[in-house]
Design a protein around this motif. Structure first.
Motif, mmCIF file in Angstrom:
data_model
loop_
_atom_site.group_PDB
_atom_site.id
_atom_site.type_symbol
_atom_site.label_atom_id
_atom_site.label_comp_id
_atom_site.label_asym_id
_atom_site.label_seq_id
_atom_site.Cartn_x
_atom_site.Cartn_y
_atom_site.Cartn_z
ATOM 1 N N UNK A 94 0.838 -1.169 0.000
ATOM 2 C CA UNK A 94 0.000 0.000 0.000
ATOM 3 C C UNK A 94 0.890 1.241 0.000
ATOM 4 N N UNK A 95 0.658 2.124 -0.946
ATOM 5 C CA UNK A 95 1.366 3.396 -0.986
ATOM 6 C C UNK A 95 0.471 4.475 -0.399
ATOM 7 N N UNK A 96 1.075 5.340 0.404
ATOM 8 C CA UNK A 96 0.361 6.444 1.034
ATOM 9 C C UNK A 96 1.107 7.723 0.689
ATOM 10 N N UNK A 97 0.422 8.631 0.012
ATOM 11 C CA UNK A 97 1.028 9.911 -0.350
ATOM 12 C C UNK A 97 0.434 10.998 0.529
ATOM 13 N N UNK A 98 1.308 11.743 1.175
ATOM 14 C CA UNK A 98 0.911 12.878 1.994
ATOM 15 C C UNK A 98 1.423 14.150 1.338
ATOM 16 N N UNK A 99 0.651 15.207 1.434
ATOM 17 C CA UNK A 99 1.122 16.523 1.023
ATOM 18 C C UNK A 99 1.493 17.257 2.299
ATOM 19 N N UNK A 100 2.788 17.521 2.444
ATOM 20 C CA UNK A 100 3.321 18.137 3.655
ATOM 21 C C UNK A 100 3.892 19.491 3.277
ATOM 22 N N UNK A 101 3.252 20.540 3.778
ATOM 23 C CA UNK A 101 3.655 21.912 3.432
ATOM 24 C C UNK A 101 3.788 22.085 1.919
ATOM 25 N N UNK A 102 2.844 21.530 1.171
ATOM 26 C CA UNK A 102 2.827 21.696 -0.275
ATOM 27 C C UNK A 102 3.694 20.721 -1.044
ATOM 28 N N UNK A 103 4.365 19.811 -0.354
ATOM 29 C CA UNK A 103 5.253 18.838 -0.992
ATOM 30 C C UNK A 103 4.664 17.442 -0.866
ATOM 31 N N UNK A 104 4.504 16.751 -1.993
ATOM 32 C CA UNK A 104 4.017 15.381 -1.964
ATOM 33 C C UNK A 104 5.153 14.425 -1.622
#
Length: 85
Positions: free
Chosen positions: A1-11
């Protein structure tokens, strides 16, 4: 499972595994929460995103705990458990 987070505008994409999760849980102690969280993130981040993750971890106090919390909630969601009498 891949989980992508956007952290301060950065994926940033992570690929947690059962082994990485279990290692993280086993490494948590009352005296140390930051190192296990940081290690979990560095073990599970995709190679292409390592530099972006390191920059965030180096420049934002408490980032590791905030990020790991989001990943764990997605990777290991709470079960609905009822006690039957």
């Amino acid at each position: 499972m891949k989980i992508t987070l956007t952290i301060n505008g950065t994926d940033i994409t992570f690929e947690p595994t059962k082994l990485a999760y279990n290692t993280y849980i086993n490494d948590i102690t009352m005296n140390d929460k930051i190192a296990p969280a940081t290690n979990f993130l560095r073990r599970t981040v995709l190679a292409d995103d390592k530099e972006k993750l390191n920059e965030i971890l180096d420049t934002h106090v408490g980032a590791a705990l905030q990020i790991v919390e989001k990943i764990i909630k997605q990777f290991a969601p709470d079960l609905e458990i009822e006690i039957k009498n």
